[in-house]
Design a protein around this motif. Structure first.
Motif, PDB file in Angstrom:
ATOM      1  N   PHE A   1      43.496   8.101 -90.066  1.00 29.64           N
ATOM      2  CA  PHE A   1      44.131   6.791 -89.882  1.00 29.64           C
ATOM      3  C   PHE A   1      43.047   5.722 -89.691  1.00 29.64           C
ATOM      4  O   PHE A   1      43.052   4.680 -90.335  1.00 29.64           O
ATOM      5  CB  PHE A   1      45.030   6.798 -88.625  1.00 29.64           C
ATOM      6  CG  PHE A   1      46.369   7.447 -88.815  1.00 29.64           C
ATOM      7  CD1 PHE A   1      46.850   7.812 -90.067  1.00 29.64           C
ATOM      8  CD2 PHE A   1      47.178   7.706 -87.708  1.00 29.64           C
ATOM      9  CE1 PHE A   1      48.110   8.407 -90.210  1.00 29.64           C
ATOM     10  CE2 PHE A   1      48.424   8.287 -87.839  1.00 29.64           C
ATOM     11  CZ  PHE A   1      48.891   8.646 -89.093  1.00 29.64           C
TER      12      PHE A   1
ATOM     13  N   ILE B   1      53.319   1.855 -78.639  1.00 26.55           N
ATOM     14  CA  ILE B   1      54.558   1.084 -78.496  1.00 26.55           C
ATOM     15  C   ILE B   1      54.729   0.485 -77.105  1.00 26.55           C
ATOM     16  O   ILE B   1      55.216  -0.637 -76.965  1.00 26.55           O
ATOM     17  CB  ILE B   1      55.785   1.937 -78.913  1.00 26.55           C
ATOM     18  CG1 ILE B   1      57.028   1.047 -78.971  1.00 26.55           C
ATOM     19  CG2 ILE B   1      55.984   3.130 -77.988  1.00 26.55           C
ATOM     20  CD1 ILE B   1      58.217   1.679 -79.647  1.00 26.55           C
TER      21      ILE B   1
ATOM     22  N   TRP C   1      53.520   5.019 -82.512  1.00 27.85           N
ATOM     23  CA  TRP C   1      54.031   5.830 -81.409  1.00 27.85           C
ATOM     24  C   TRP C   1      53.071   5.935 -80.225  1.00 27.85           C
ATOM     25  O   TRP C   1      53.512   6.190 -79.128  1.00 27.85           O
ATOM     26  CB  TRP C   1      54.489   7.202 -81.905  1.00 27.85           C
ATOM     27  CG  TRP C   1      53.449   8.001 -82.631  1.00 27.85           C
ATOM     28  CD1 TRP C   1      52.528   8.838 -82.084  1.00 27.85           C
ATOM     29  CD2 TRP C   1      53.235   8.050 -84.045  1.00 27.85           C
ATOM     30  NE1 TRP C   1      51.746   9.402 -83.072  1.00 27.85           N
ATOM     31  CE2 TRP C   1      52.160   8.944 -84.284  1.00 27.85           C
ATOM     32  CE3 TRP C   1      53.837   7.425 -85.164  1.00 27.85           C
ATOM     33  CZ2 TRP C   1      51.671   9.224 -85.575  1.00 27.85           C
ATOM     34  CZ3 TRP C   1      53.364   7.705 -86.429  1.00 27.85           C
ATOM     35  CH2 TRP C   1      52.296   8.599 -86.630  1.00 27.85           C
TER      36      TRP C   1
ATOM     37  N   PRO D   1      57.534  10.515 -74.441  1.00 29.71           N
ATOM     38  CA  PRO D   1      58.222  11.513 -75.264  1.00 29.71           C
ATOM     39  C   PRO D   1      57.976  12.912 -74.700  1.00 29.71           C
ATOM     40  O   PRO D   1      56.858  13.229 -74.299  1.00 29.71           O
ATOM     41  CB  PRO D   1      57.560  11.373 -76.641  1.00 29.71           C
ATOM     42  CG  PRO D   1      56.844  10.070 -76.617  1.00 29.71           C
ATOM     43  CD  PRO D   1      56.539   9.762 -75.183  1.00 29.71           C
TER      44      PRO D   1
ATOM     45  N   ARG E   1      58.283   6.967 -86.544  1.00 26.03           N
ATOM     46  CA  ARG E   1      57.069   7.470 -87.173  1.00 26.03           C
ATOM     47  C   ARG E   1      56.562   6.397 -88.150  1.00 26.03           C
ATOM     48  O   ARG E   1      56.722   6.501 -89.354  1.00 26.03           O
ATOM     49  CB  ARG E   1      57.326   8.796 -87.876  1.00 26.03           C
ATOM     50  CG  ARG E   1      56.032   9.528 -88.251  1.00 26.03           C
ATOM     51  CD  ARG E   1      56.262  10.742 -89.099  1.00 26.03           C
ATOM     52  NE  ARG E   1      56.894  11.853 -88.436  1.00 26.03           N
ATOM     53  CZ  ARG E   1      58.161  12.240 -88.656  1.00 26.03           C
ATOM     54  NH1 ARG E   1      58.924  11.588 -89.504  1.00 26.03           N
ATOM     55  NH2 ARG E   1      58.660  13.277 -88.023  1.00 26.03           N
TER      56      ARG E   1
ATOM     57  N   GLY F   1      58.371   7.549 -78.534  1.00 22.89           N
ATOM     58  CA  GLY F   1      57.560   7.078 -79.656  1.00 22.89           C
ATOM     59  C   GLY F   1      58.404   6.233 -80.587  1.00 22.89           C
ATOM     60  O   GLY F   1      57.921   5.335 -81.253  1.00 22.89           O
TER      61      GLY F   1
ATOM     62  N   LEU G   1      53.100  16.653 -88.503  1.00 23.11           N
ATOM     63  CA  LEU G   1      52.478  16.872 -87.195  1.00 23.11           C
ATOM     64  C   LEU G   1      53.170  16.152 -86.041  1.00 23.11           C
ATOM     65  O   LEU G   1      53.080  16.580 -84.892  1.00 23.11           O
ATOM     66  CB  LEU G   1      51.013  16.403 -87.241  1.00 23.11           C
ATOM     67  CG  LEU G   1      50.091  17.188 -88.173  1.00 23.11           C
ATOM     68  CD1 LEU G   1      48.698  16.548 -88.175  1.00 23.11           C
ATOM     69  CD2 LEU G   1      49.992  18.647 -87.707  1.00 23.11           C
ATOM     70  N   VAL G   2      53.820  15.047 -86.329  1.00 26.63           N
ATOM     71  CA  VAL G   2      54.312  14.197 -85.238  1.00 26.63           C
ATOM     72  C   VAL G   2      55.834  14.143 -85.265  1.00 26.63           C
ATOM     73  O   VAL G   2      56.414  13.777 -86.289  1.00 26.63           O
ATOM     74  CB  VAL G   2      53.743  12.764 -85.365  1.00 26.63           C
ATOM     75  CG1 VAL G   2      54.227  11.902 -84.212  1.00 26.63           C
ATOM     76  CG2 VAL G   2      52.236  12.797 -85.448  1.00 26.63           C
ATOM     77  N   PRO G   3      56.476  14.537 -84.161  1.00 24.56           N
ATOM     78  CA  PRO G   3      57.939  14.448 -84.136  1.00 24.56           C
ATOM     79  C   PRO G   3      58.374  12.988 -84.022  1.00 24.56           C
ATOM     80  O   PRO G   3      57.609  12.130 -83.581  1.00 24.56           O
ATOM     81  CB  PRO G   3      58.313  15.215 -82.870  1.00 24.56           C
ATOM     82  CG  PRO G   3      57.130  15.060 -81.981  1.00 24.56           C
ATOM     83  CD  PRO G   3      55.924  14.990 -82.865  1.00 24.56           C
TER      84      PRO G   3
ATOM     85  N   ARG H   1      51.535  13.594 -93.879  1.00 27.66           N
ATOM     86  CA  ARG H   1      50.879  14.482 -92.913  1.00 27.66           C
ATOM     87  C   ARG H   1      51.402  14.207 -91.511  1.00 27.66           C
ATOM     88  O   ARG H   1      51.647  15.156 -90.737  1.00 27.66           O
ATOM     89  CB  ARG H   1      49.359  14.247 -92.991  1.00 27.66           C
ATOM     90  CG  ARG H   1      48.531  15.154 -92.099  1.00 27.66           C
ATOM     91  CD  ARG H   1      48.541  16.587 -92.610  1.00 27.66           C
ATOM     92  NE  ARG H   1      47.695  17.455 -91.792  1.00 27.66           N
ATOM     93  CZ  ARG H   1      48.047  18.641 -91.315  1.00 27.66           C
ATOM     94  NH1 ARG H   1      49.254  19.143 -91.596  1.00 27.66           N
ATOM     95  NH2 ARG H   1      47.219  19.360 -90.598  1.00 27.66           N
ATOM     96  N   ALA H   2      51.611  12.942 -91.187  1.00 27.63           N
ATOM     97  CA  ALA H   2      52.189  12.611 -89.880  1.00 27.63           C
ATOM     98  C   ALA H   2      53.574  13.230 -89.757  1.00 27.63           C
ATOM     99  O   ALA H   2      53.980  13.684 -88.682  1.00 27.63           O
ATOM    100  CB  ALA H   2      52.255  11.103 -89.689  1.00 27.63           C
TER     101      ALA H   2
ATOM    102  N   LEU I   1      45.938  16.953 -85.344  1.00 28.45           N
ATOM    103  CA  LEU I   1      46.316  15.615 -84.941  1.00 28.45           C
ATOM    104  C   LEU I   1      45.079  14.725 -84.828  1.00 28.45           C
ATOM    105  O   LEU I   1      45.077  13.566 -85.261  1.00 28.45           O
ATOM    106  CB  LEU I   1      47.042  15.691 -83.583  1.00 28.45           C
ATOM    107  CG  LEU I   1      48.142  14.677 -83.313  1.00 28.45           C
ATOM    108  CD1 LEU I   1      49.168  14.641 -84.425  1.00 28.45           C
ATOM    109  CD2 LEU I   1      48.830  15.006 -81.985  1.00 28.45           C
TER     110      LEU I   1
ATOM    111  N   LEU J   1      44.067  13.776 -88.155  1.00 30.32           N
ATOM    112  CA  LEU J   1      44.972  12.760 -88.702  1.00 30.32           C
ATOM    113  C   LEU J   1      44.607  11.378 -88.162  1.00 30.32           C
ATOM    114  O   LEU J   1      44.483  10.410 -88.920  1.00 30.32           O
ATOM    115  CB  LEU J   1      46.428  13.110 -88.334  1.00 30.32           C
ATOM    116  CG  LEU J   1      47.477  12.102 -88.809  1.00 30.32           C
ATOM    117  CD1 LEU J   1      47.555  12.062 -90.337  1.00 30.32           C
ATOM    118  CD2 LEU J   1      48.857  12.436 -88.229  1.00 30.32           C
TER     119      LEU J   1
END
Lengths: 376, 376, 376, 376
Positions: free
Chosen positions: B37, B49, B46, B17, C91, C88, C81-83, C77-78, B30, B33
């Motif tokens: 997780f 994968i 992501w 990406p 999400r 990827g 922060l995460v595109p 939250r993801a 991040l 986060l």
């Protein structure tokens, strides 16, 4: 035995409606109505229900026995008088069930005929929607050529010609040969599903190998060629040879002797000819089986939905059909209509070939049987 | 060859990406986060994968060849040092795929082992959910007893022990014997579907008949006993004898010589061991086949989804696995992981036994193959 | 409970072979042998059998519960922060079973993740061998586009993306939406059967119809379009709508009130999502069902071969997993490993969505269950 | 069109064997032989083959149209003159195909009748092997009670009574009601597979719910109750409601408008009533479908093996049967014998109900069709 034995407390026949006697006026009105029905191509259920929808199956076909020693001479005589060739196609003489009004049908669904081919004769090639098999009670010397594959016919062999395969027969010897043809001609005629096409006058391959190409490719226990992995409607095995049938039956009885589960009932060995690509019947409309009873064995009386034809292959015994006992021996044929009570008694070791419309009955989920506890 | 050959124009690997470099603040957020997780037993897709969902199958299992002449002496040595009996159960030594991290698995789904039984030894009875077969590359003298039915083991025979059948082995001679065991142990372990139960210490029937009861009842071409008409999950044939396998392969090549369709490709005869009650595979998780290549024949390179194990039964040739060519001869084993490009070259007439997880792959509709036009 | 409860009189674990203590010489020889095994990529069965072939399934996966109220904020939250985009791809945040060594797998065969899509975001199109579904526990506003057919996602809906169908998601609102993804990623990874291909960056049809074309063609009780009469591997119904699921469950309980057979057990209504072309499961690897328990109902403890994931859709209750009771409410997820003893207690009316690998287990004939008579 | 169009170059009829004229002696011998055949219940094939095994299906049944406006008044008149009750069982008046020799059969396999029930009347309960359905072209107010489950009958509904289910009908209003009965009575009679049993005089449940219990349990798109997971021979859905049939047809035409694949051919929407436990036909012997043609649409001429019956549900158009065009409108019925060339022309939007023996033909693998490229 009456149907009340099957459904205790139930009426054996449809009851007669208790309707008050019509007045003359009413009777006239009814007569007018029925006449109008007729003109409009209509028929009421209420006057027909007893015939149309009986309490138990009441076939028009009757149990009947044909003796081989009267059948065979007539086939022989036909061999002298009637040529075989294009148009007539086959010198086949069908068992005509006495109950079926002069049609050449053994049962409503099954055709059974003796086919006779003189020395050096050829029955020309053709194909048809009807599924066919041959069973050989005696003799040899004819090759049936199925889709170009010559298949030797010998005593005890069961040979397939599924629908729409070109096939012809040729006698490679100077001696005549006769065998039994089984087909679903009556069913196909009834359903209006039949097509027919002529092939060559002579068989397409006049070779006379001991073993057909079909067998060389397919006739092994549990082995399938990687070149033929799909499920096929019909068995790809052109010939089920007597040596295997005989061995399978003999081993069942030996296993029974050893106390092992193997026979279908005490003293009664039986095999079904099957399609190795599915495990099912050899063709969609016809089941074929072979039975061997030890001398002295009797089977329990049984009623089954669907009809069948039997031929004694070897030995002597009796068949009991709806209470009538007939002695039968090698080559004799008999038919068992639907729901007919049948049993067999073996005087000697008793080998019988058997075919029926059971696959059809089962595919439509009409199968049903009734085994009586006693020998009434 | 790259995956772009399979999907022209497609990327061979997942693209990275194009995300702007995170600021230190973003990077910290991040990190927090991902730590959260972890604490919550969560993992993002992501970041995983590419490994989880590759563009084409990328097995951890690798192609590998085991030489019989190094395998057999180790089994022999185990016969001297390791007793066989309850607890250890079997003197079986498994092929451990070098890519599978020290597990005794030939492929992710298949177990392949050499089992060695000394003269007069007995491997005690047990049963388990795992489906098993034996294949005999040489020797004889052992009877495997499956559900109380003693089955002789001889060179070329393929023998079944479907799941949850009690079975033991006993050597009736003074000579040792070794054979190949194939099972779905890795699959059952992965799926957590396995049960195991001990049986008797000695086999339940020490008779040594030439032919098993199973074969006497079932091993005929296209014949089924009326005492066993249902569809069974596993083949009821305990032993597929070499004489039939050999004859079927020989006839396919003879038919090919006669210009008839019979082989799977030019010079390549092959049969599949099948369940006569269904026409399908012998067991739900394992397919077994036997191949014979004429001397000089090469097969076209092929990629297939699913994994398999081969053993050379007779002759000499080469196997080419993802571009690496290895000479192989009698007894040598090799594994073909999923989507590995494989082909065979026969120096002499070349006979190979082959088993795979194809029934599983097909039942889940994951089957897919890719045959290359050229021999690159 | 121990395995001896399942097989009375049987040992719970494999017995230890009673072998005499080896002499130092023997021990050395054995050590040499094992070293030689290692060099030859061989591993003996007898040292591994207890782990490889346990008496009953002994999964590494453990029972576990994930609370929605901790899961959802992490997804949110993801979202910050995460595109989401190419590479990827999604999400999605997977439930990682604590027993499975850091893999993102809910069970050995099943992937379960929360997927989060912000307002106006698009998850680009791709396709893969892995079979997928979505289940919506709350929210709406996203359309999943499957093979070009836009399918609205709404609370209670169960939506299919069978293997190798191009699909993307786009959020047509300004609000984020989250849902559950279920896939067979772990199975496909294990079997090495997966292919992956990119599609377009934006979804191929950005329309936002209430009802998908798939439903307009297929979602009627017992009606099939004549333009689609074959049996398909996967269900052609893209969306199983909550209104039907809810009605079916409600009617089962009403029928139970009327004394009619309808529920799976007293107070327990349940439906299976099925493929109308076969009557079977919606996809070959995943079974999906919906359960409703009346308030106060408890299910009988059950052990089943195969693993599953549950999500509470509505109501409150408890799940008991191998003796550990956990209170659960809307959105909470839990996994039931193979042979884990599970039961449910409903505090309020209790609705649960459930998916499992049962079609796989059944197709391989490994299915087996054990229902205990008492509530221990 | 002649059969030579189907098999170019083939004779349309069996050829006449070119046999030399027999001498008087030969003729006498032949006469003796045939007489002996007769006495032995034998019939030769060669004299019968043209009738028995025609080149293409040559049904005795003929194409025929029955007008609703002549049919209904006769049923009404029967309602005045003929009581309904035990013995006669049903006030049903059958379409009698003019080619079938005075039997009450629409085709060789299918029964089609108008059944008429006066206000407050009851048709008593019974059961039979014959499979039955009802189709309602107009009216309402009758409940058919199938295995104790009252099923409302309303315009457009298709209602099932599979074989051996007890069933009766009762009219809960003061108005008469008529509908179409379809059964496999001719087939069951031909095969001798029928059993019949009386039930109660009054229906076992006189409730009049809008929706049957069967529908409450089963009539959802793609949902199956966990309490009924097996495959059943017959559909468990007692009533296929018009609202769904109509919606499915309407959506097919709308999808066609949108350029999506949905209809069976341009302007021709159609659905098949199916068994949700298998995806197959609702009963083993009868296929039922519903067709909707846009105004102005004509179907391509088609010949099919097997026979069928159609009823116009709404609209006006023409049916062309073996070249004869007949205008038909609401309620009119017509039969299409096997291999009859048929097509439809829609004057207005044209809705037709259709049932046939196709499941039987397909299960026996006799299915075959011929679509002409032109409109000759």
């Amino acid at each position: 035995m009456s149907s009340t034995d099957l459904f205790p407390g139930a009426p054996e026949h449809h009851v007669t409606p208790s309707v008050p006697e019509p007045t003359p006026e009413e009777a006239g009105a009814l007569e007018d109505l029925y006449a109008n029905f007729g003109r409009a191509n209509l028929i009421p259920l209420w006057t027909e229900i007893a015939d149309l929808m009986p309490m138990v199956p009441t076939p028009k076909a009757v149990p009947h026995v044909w003796a081989w020693n009267s059948l065979y001479p007539l086939a022989e005589r036909a061999g002298e008088l009637v040529p075989v060739g294009r148009g007539g196609e086959r010198r086949a003489i069908a068992l005509a069930n006495p109950g079926l009004g002069g049609t050449p049908y053994a049962t409503p669904t099954l055709w059974a005929a003796i086919q006779y081919l003189g020395g050096r004769e050829t029955a020309p090639e053709h194909r048809h929607s009807q599924n066919a098999f041959r069973f050989v009670v005696e003799g040899e010397g004819v090759w049936t050529v199925v889709n170009g594959d010559p298949v030797a016919m010998r005593r005890g062999d069961f040979l397939l010609t599924p629908g729409w395969n070109f096939h012809g027969h040729h006698n490679d010897t100077d001696q005549p040969m006769a065998w039994i043809d089984g087909l679903d001609i009556p069913l196909v005629h009834y359903l209006d599903t039949g097509f027919f096409e002529y092939g060559t006058e002579r068989v397409t391959d006049e070779a006379t190998p001991d073993v057909s190409r079909s067998e060389r490719l397919w006739a092994y226990p549990g082995l399938r060629p990687l070149s033929g992995l799909g499920r096929t409607v019909n068995s790809p095995i052109a010939a089920y040879r007597w040596e295997y049938t005989d061995a399978a039956l003999r081993q069942q009885l030996l296993l029974e002797d050893e106390g092992q589960p193997a026979t279908v009932s005490q003293g009664h060995a039986a095999v079904r000819f099957s399609n190795p690509t599915t495990g099912g019947d050899v063709m969609p409309t016809i089941r074929a089986q072979f039975h061997r009873l030890r001398a002295g064995t009797s089977t329990s009386p049984l009623r089954e939905v669907g009809s069948s034809v039997w031929q004694v292959f070897e030995g002597r015994g009796e068949v009991v059909l709806d209470g009538v006992t007939t002695a039968v021996e090698k080559g004799d044929l008999f038919v068992v209509p639907s729901w007919c009570r049948w049993s067999l008694n073996a005087e000697s070791e008793f080998d019988l070939f058997h075919f029926s419309d059971a696959p059809l009955v089962e595919r439509l989920h009409f199968d049903r049987s009734f085994a009586e506890g006693d020998g009434r």
